[in-house]
Design a protein around this motif. Sequence first.
Motif, PDB file in Angstrom:
ATOM      1  N   ASN A 147       0.802  -1.223   0.000  1.00  0.00           N
ATOM      2  CA  ASN A 147       0.000   0.000   0.000  1.00  0.00           C
ATOM      3  C   ASN A 147       0.832   1.269   0.000  1.00  0.00           C
ATOM      4  OD1 ASN A 147      -2.156  -1.711  -0.028  1.00  0.00           O
ATOM      5  ND2 ASN A 147      -2.875  -1.234   2.021  1.00  0.00           N
ATOM      6  N   ARG A 148       2.041   1.220   0.546  1.00  0.00           N
ATOM      7  CA  ARG A 148       2.931   2.372   0.406  1.00  0.00           C
ATOM      8  C   ARG A 148       3.254   2.604  -1.069  1.00  0.00           C
ATOM      9  NH1 ARG A 148       6.917   0.591   5.342  1.00  0.00           N
ATOM     10  NH2 ARG A 148       5.829   1.669   7.046  1.00  0.00           N
ATOM     11  N   LEU A 149       3.470   1.522  -1.791  1.00  0.00           N
ATOM     12  CA  LEU A 149       3.736   1.642  -3.226  1.00  0.00           C
ATOM     13  C   LEU A 149       2.505   2.123  -3.979  1.00  0.00           C
ATOM     14  CD1 LEU A 149       5.856  -1.596  -3.670  1.00  0.00           C
ATOM     15  CD2 LEU A 149       6.645   0.726  -4.154  1.00  0.00           C
ATOM     16  N   LEU A 150       1.328   1.583  -3.623  1.00  0.00           N
ATOM     17  CA  LEU A 150       0.087   2.035  -4.258  1.00  0.00           C
ATOM     18  C   LEU A 150      -0.132   3.529  -4.024  1.00  0.00           C
ATOM     19  CD1 LEU A 150      -2.487  -0.796  -3.389  1.00  0.00           C
ATOM     20  CD2 LEU A 150      -1.590  -0.244  -5.650  1.00  0.00           C
ATOM     21  N   CYS A 151       0.126   3.966  -2.790  1.00  0.00           N
ATOM     22  CA  CYS A 151      -0.102   5.364  -2.451  1.00  0.00           C
ATOM     23  C   CYS A 151       0.887   6.266  -3.190  1.00  0.00           C
ATOM     24  CB  CYS A 151       0.020   5.550  -0.944  1.00  0.00           C
ATOM     25  SG  CYS A 151      -0.822   7.020  -0.319  1.00  0.00           S
ATOM     26  N   ARG A 152       2.115   5.823  -3.310  1.00  0.00           N
ATOM     27  CA  ARG A 152       3.109   6.607  -4.057  1.00  0.00           C
ATOM     28  C   ARG A 152       2.728   6.696  -5.529  1.00  0.00           C
ATOM     29  NH1 ARG A 152       9.484   5.071  -4.528  1.00  0.00           N
ATOM     30  NH2 ARG A 152       8.597   3.420  -5.816  1.00  0.00           N
TER      31      ARG A 152
END
Length: 273
Positions: free
Chosen positions: A217-222
């Motif tokens: 989710n950190r990657l999705l948010c970025r």
Amino acid sequence: MDNKIAAIVVLYNPGISFIDNINTYSKYVDNIIVIDNSSANNHHLLAGFQTLTYIPLNENMGISSALNIGCNKAIELKCNLALTMDQDSSFEKDQITRFISLSNGHFTNLDIAIVAPSWLCSQSVDLTVECNSVITSGNLVRLSAWQSIGGYNEDYFIDEVDHEFCYRLRDAGYKIVLLGNVSIRHNLGNPLLIKWFGRTITSSNHSVDRRYYLTRNRLLCRRDHPQYKRPFISVLFRDVVNILLVEPHKLRKLWAIACGFYDYKIGRAGKRP
């Protein structure tokens, strides 16, 4: 219009201490809405509360889905503000009274979507800061703002739900305000620490599943919100080092991180399969 507040509490296999946490703010709100992501029904634990709505989901549908259900119920109950709380979060009495009192002034400004407390508080500093994002627990959310951007993103399930929600509010022109003289008690993970060559190393010790969601989710948010610059590589490196040095279940957690990265690359979101 007078502010009417519903506290929305999301449960997941709670210990009995969550009752004490709810008691720290229950008399300062108009309604309590408990959304239960547990497989077991916990309604019997809540018998002592008045004006409480209990909604069992009978499975873990994630924090984002639970919050959306709670916000919809709050609107049905004619509330215009939601106090979003984790089961392990609580207020000191002087903090919740200051928070609710201050929030009434801030919420005369319809551009403010969220008023949030700090984790650490200096009682002598009356500091109000506008920021890009805050964590979910302890937020006073304007329900009209929540409604206008379509609620919390259920693709995220858990982790980064709060930041992603805040970024969409900011993009829609809303403000997010952090109060420096109001604090909340909140636990992040199950922290562990060790002494290593004279240096203290602390790790959040998140579960295997949380390591998966944090990575994905950190990657999705970025990807979804590139205009909000937040470090990823340095945070991932720190997490891996902490897992190797401090945390149990090292191989399973490292594998969960790898799975989170893979699912991000193939576009898989929602609940971990």
